[in-house]
Design a protein around this motif. Sequence first.
Motif, mmCIF file in Angstrom:
data_model
loop_
_atom_site.group_PDB
_atom_site.id
_atom_site.type_symbol
_atom_site.label_atom_id
_atom_site.label_comp_id
_atom_site.label_asym_id
_atom_site.label_seq_id
_atom_site.Cartn_x
_atom_site.Cartn_y
_atom_site.Cartn_z
ATOM 1 N N THR A 21 0.854 -1.189 0.000
ATOM 2 C CA THR A 21 0.000 0.000 0.000
ATOM 3 C C THR A 21 0.887 1.235 0.000
ATOM 4 O OG1 THR A 21 -0.033 -0.107 2.416
ATOM 5 C CG2 THR A 21 -1.889 -1.094 1.256
ATOM 6 N N ARG A 22 0.769 2.031 -1.035
ATOM 7 C CA ARG A 22 1.668 3.174 -1.197
ATOM 8 C C ARG A 22 0.895 4.477 -1.087
ATOM 9 N NH1 ARG A 22 5.957 0.594 -1.884
ATOM 10 N NH2 ARG A 22 6.241 -1.124 -3.355
ATOM 11 N N SER A 23 1.224 5.240 -0.065
ATOM 12 C CA SER A 23 0.654 6.578 0.033
ATOM 13 C C SER A 23 1.356 7.477 -0.971
ATOM 14 C CB SER A 23 0.830 7.104 1.455
ATOM 15 O OG SER A 23 2.185 6.974 1.862
ATOM 16 N N ILE A 42 -2.139 4.055 -3.544
ATOM 17 C CA ILE A 42 -2.348 2.982 -4.510
ATOM 18 C C ILE A 42 -1.952 1.662 -3.858
ATOM 19 C CG2 ILE A 42 -2.036 4.396 -6.567
ATOM 20 C CD1 ILE A 42 0.860 3.418 -6.723
ATOM 21 N N VAL A 43 -2.483 0.599 -4.393
ATOM 22 C CA VAL A 43 -2.069 -0.728 -3.961
ATOM 23 C C VAL A 43 -1.299 -1.349 -5.122
ATOM 24 C CG1 VAL A 43 -2.806 -2.997 -3.175
ATOM 25 C CG2 VAL A 43 -4.050 -0.957 -2.444
ATOM 26 N N THR A 44 -0.080 -1.761 -4.864
ATOM 27 C CA THR A 44 0.736 -2.342 -5.924
ATOM 28 C C THR A 44 1.095 -3.777 -5.541
ATOM 29 O OG1 THR A 44 2.744 -1.442 -4.946
ATOM 30 C CG2 THR A 44 1.689 -0.127 -6.633
ATOM 31 N N PRO A 45 0.287 -4.719 -6.008
ATOM 32 C CA PRO A 45 0.590 -6.117 -5.692
ATOM 33 C C PRO A 45 1.881 -6.520 -6.389
ATOM 34 C CG PRO A 45 -1.562 -5.868 -6.782
ATOM 35 C CD PRO A 45 -0.839 -4.580 -6.927
ATOM 36 N N ALA A 46 2.680 -7.286 -5.711
ATOM 37 C CA ALA A 46 3.923 -7.756 -6.325
ATOM 38 C C ALA A 46 4.108 -9.213 -5.964
ATOM 39 C CB ALA A 46 5.108 -6.937 -5.835
ATOM 40 N N ARG A 47 4.365 -10.000 -6.971
ATOM 41 C CA ARG A 47 4.602 -11.423 -6.746
ATOM 42 C C ARG A 47 5.887 -11.815 -7.461
ATOM 43 N NH1 ARG A 47 1.127 -16.863 -7.255
ATOM 44 N NH2 ARG A 47 2.861 -18.220 -7.800
ATOM 45 N N SER A 98 4.924 10.214 -0.118
ATOM 46 C CA SER A 98 5.541 9.042 -0.732
ATOM 47 C C SER A 98 6.748 8.648 0.113
ATOM 48 C CB SER A 98 6.000 9.391 -2.141
ATOM 49 O OG SER A 98 6.980 10.420 -2.065
ATOM 50 N N ILE A 99 7.407 7.564 -0.279
ATOM 51 C CA ILE A 99 8.651 7.195 0.404
ATOM 52 C C ILE A 99 9.654 8.342 0.250
ATOM 53 C CG2 ILE A 99 10.541 5.534 0.496
ATOM 54 C CD1 ILE A 99 8.595 3.461 -0.742
ATOM 55 N N ALA A 100 9.720 8.905 -0.947
ATOM 56 C CA ALA A 100 10.638 10.023 -1.181
ATOM 57 C C ALA A 100 10.272 11.219 -0.305
ATOM 58 C CB ALA A 100 10.611 10.424 -2.661
#
Lengths: 326, 396, 356
Positions: A19-21, A178-183, B32-34
């Motif tokens: 989950t990315r803010s 955003i939600v960035t699924p990663a497999r 963001s992370i940044a």
Amino acid sequence: MTAAPETLRAPFVVEFPFTRSLGPVQSAFLTGLRERVLLGVRTETGRVLVPPVEYDPETAAELRDLVELAPTGTVTTWAWNPEPRRGQPLTTPFAWVLVRPDGADTALLHALDAPGPESVRTGMRVRIRWAAERQGAITDIACFEPYGNADAGEEGGAAAGTGARPHDGVFDQPVTGIVTPARLDYTYTPGRAQTAWLHDLAERRTVGERCPSCAKVYVPPRGACPTCGVATTERVEVGPRGTVTTFCIVNIKAKNLDIEVPYVYAHIALDGAGLALHGRIGGIPYDQVRMGLRVEPVWTEGGRYPDHYRPSGEPDADYGTYKELL
Amino acid sequence: MSAASTAGTAKEPVAVVGIGQTKHVAARRDVSIAGLVREAARRALDDAESTWADIDAVVIGKAPDFFEGVMMPELYLADALGAVGKPMLRVHTAGSVGGSTALVAANLVAARVHRTVLTLAFEKQSESNAMWGLSLPVPFQQPLLAGAGGFFAPHVRAYMRRTGAPDTIGSLVAYKDRRNALKNPYAHLHEHDITLEKVQSSPMLWDPIRYSETCPSSDGACAMVLTDRAGAARSPRPPAWMLGGAMRSEPTLFAGKDFVSPRAGRDCAADVYRQAGITDPRRQIDAVEMYVPFSWYEPMWLENLGFAEEGEGWKLTEAGVTEIDGDLPVNPSGGVLSTNPIGASGMIRFAEAALQVRGQAGEHQIEGARTALGHAYGGGAQFFSMWLVGDRPPTA
Amino acid sequence: MTAARRDVAIVAFAQTDHARRTDDLSEVEMLMPVLHDVLRQAGLRASDIGFTCSGSSDYLAGRAFSFTMALDGVGAWPPITESHVETDGAWALYEAWVKLLTGEADTALVYAYGKSSPGSVRDVLTRQLDPYYVAPLWPDSVALAALQARALIDAGDTDERALAAVAARSRRDAAANPHAQLPGARPQGDHVVAPLRTGDCPPVGDGAAAVILAAGDRARALCPRPAWITGMDHRVEAHSLGVRDLTDSPSTRLAARRAGAFDPDAARPVDTAELHAPFTSQEVVLRKALRLGADVRVNPSGGALAANPVMAAGLIRLGEAAARIHRGASDRALAHATSGPCLQQNLVAVLEGDHR
């Protein structure tokens, strides 16, 4: 060393929906994509960067001055991808492209849907094909597609900076995360020492390895004596009984862990081992487990490891006999 | 170790002239992370009254990349940290990384490779879930536990057995650190209604460790500007001077390992004290920021770091010596128990130690602090990094 | 800086025989023989080492804290002064070099390892990219290198034939390298991502490497002809490919300049360059950035096109360049390492042997 047993291997999946803010520039850009609006950001020197980044790559200045651009642009370089891989924008062969949107000074990485490599050229004109369902993500651009017939030529499209109109970045219901699924898929192989250990465990035998230098027996063996930095080789069966050196009582249920709480997680020094291994204690109320308790393994059908260890009925070990193993 | 093999001059003294950190919280949803790392970096530059152009190199640290799901995130962060065109180095030494990162940066100044270095450490744990990141299931291994608490709880029990410490000591540490955190505006946990009874009645998670005796999971970043003598002379505020710094590592698990008081920790402290001329740490050190993710580690580290004889650490805690008004204040910032962006936690310890000797610690300032120890550890209590800072430059 | 720097040299170098898979070996089992070899070459025991530093990646291994298990191979007891970088081991060597410059240590052990076989390295490396705008598209490492190759072709800097020649030369040279994974020239094969063909891409494989650094007289005592590091520097560029000129590598050029590679007063010319160019097209970029003429022997080891154990391949370039100086095949060599997509970050070292 005995003959190497058959190599063990197992699939190993590392997967998480991260989950990315988002910072304000990213939020505006991705919300804009949802609304079929392409935004860039203008630097202090007037350059227009697409996609809009939060900080100027040249000066590190914080950027906030958003501009809107047309959904058309020019390919600055490309690469033909004959075999799309999982997660990539298109499932049929496509071109990876860097596209300089009209009015921008920099290029955006994405996919170009084209019939074949012969139909792709640096300098060709392309436009965004919007995804049918958009949620505020870079994948709201389904891909780029060829646009018009003519090459852009040297300075085709709108000149840098000219096609860009100021934009306040304000949208209804902005996307803030955003939600960035990663497999990622791996195949795990445990190596020589652990493979041998696992093969013996299958016969319910616990076989460690002795360090040729310090003579300590490592259980489980990890291939190297960590204090001497040499390979452990001589195989030594230990246990099956051992002593609880220390423990904790686990009261919280962990996801993906099929053990009812409370349970006792213990360090167990098997007889003959140079250090304790870890296991669960059963066959005794959890609040009666103690340091020095003597235990033996309990196997269940098909289990790779002892399911747990239970009291062996022997008297407790003296603290002095195991305090070096703590 | 002697430096006699060449004509190399003595090391350049290293000064801390800028410190910045974010307000640590469970989830920073607005950046963001940044944006997160940038905030700490910007505050450190502002503190030093410096600009990006004053920075010669960037040294960045964090714990496992799986926490944010970005492999080597420094590549993406180069732009935000003004590193384009500069050297950028990424350190990863597990939980001790925040401290190690600062020491790697300090070496660049000490070796006179660079004059002014920005060092930064961060974790944005809300991008994933620390429990997941720490417990990726490895095939063929028996899943017995999840998370760090269960890993460390048996060692706490071993400490209690070895020393006969009463089982209330851990709660005293947690109660103290959470109250100290109320004096630190950057701390994550601000439990205004904390009482000792609340700590002691909180759920027992990994007996003998209670919920209130564990660290939170935080989003946060910490940054420092390190510079040489000339840079320190231009500093608008009093610098902190590095008087000693060291790292030590030992294997994760081995026959004869002392998990209660790992030798790597003892050796690391001894090296730092030797460099700084410290012979009686209890008397000569005015404040300690030690890495205490579970409350019982305070008495354990008090012994490991030489502040108490073996078996006696808990007595200092019990007697109130480590309280903010005690004669050896430990974690006046509130410590890891109140703030834990894992990769940054070690650097926060180092930075808080520096704030103390600069007289810049605000409400949690220890009056007259002239020397302070910053401490970090990681892995299976196997990686240690420490520095000792003072209000005066080292005497050559 | 005015103060005289300590003289520091690479005095020993060892590496594995790089292979597509090493299923029968754990990471530490793969690494440990290399550590023993490099110590043996220098005539040192582990306890003689003043500082240890390593480079590796959790993402490659698929496990958090993967480097902690590799430490088992070092014999870190009594406890050692040790550090780790989450990148190519070339940067671990840089950290160790700085440590020796401070005077706090006289010797250093540097190692790096990477097993690409457990995962799909093309996909794993996508996780290095901007997590908001790029990583969700999963552009793999060959695709990004192909975009760079196309830009070079468009700019007239190379063509597919020239790239094939780089591939052939590298693997021909690798025939003399007993550690190489791809010794001997082979067909270029089909396009993987056009314009790059199989032959333009590095082999995927597993491997480890280690070097020993020593300062001053210690170096002279440990090695008949130390490879002195007369300069070393590294620089990073902007992350996004779309803001960079992919046909150039200004960070390599700047690092080389700071390392003294272009020093007009150098008594001897650079005769050898070990370049960390996993793709043929990247050698074209690096040759340009480093201003290498036809008189410079490039990648006599075969380079990363012959063996590319990720996280170790850059350190191997430093080791290979040093080894040529050790055996008198070079007097002044450049070694280069890279990290990140399309040469985002670059390190350059200048190595020199004593006059013969």
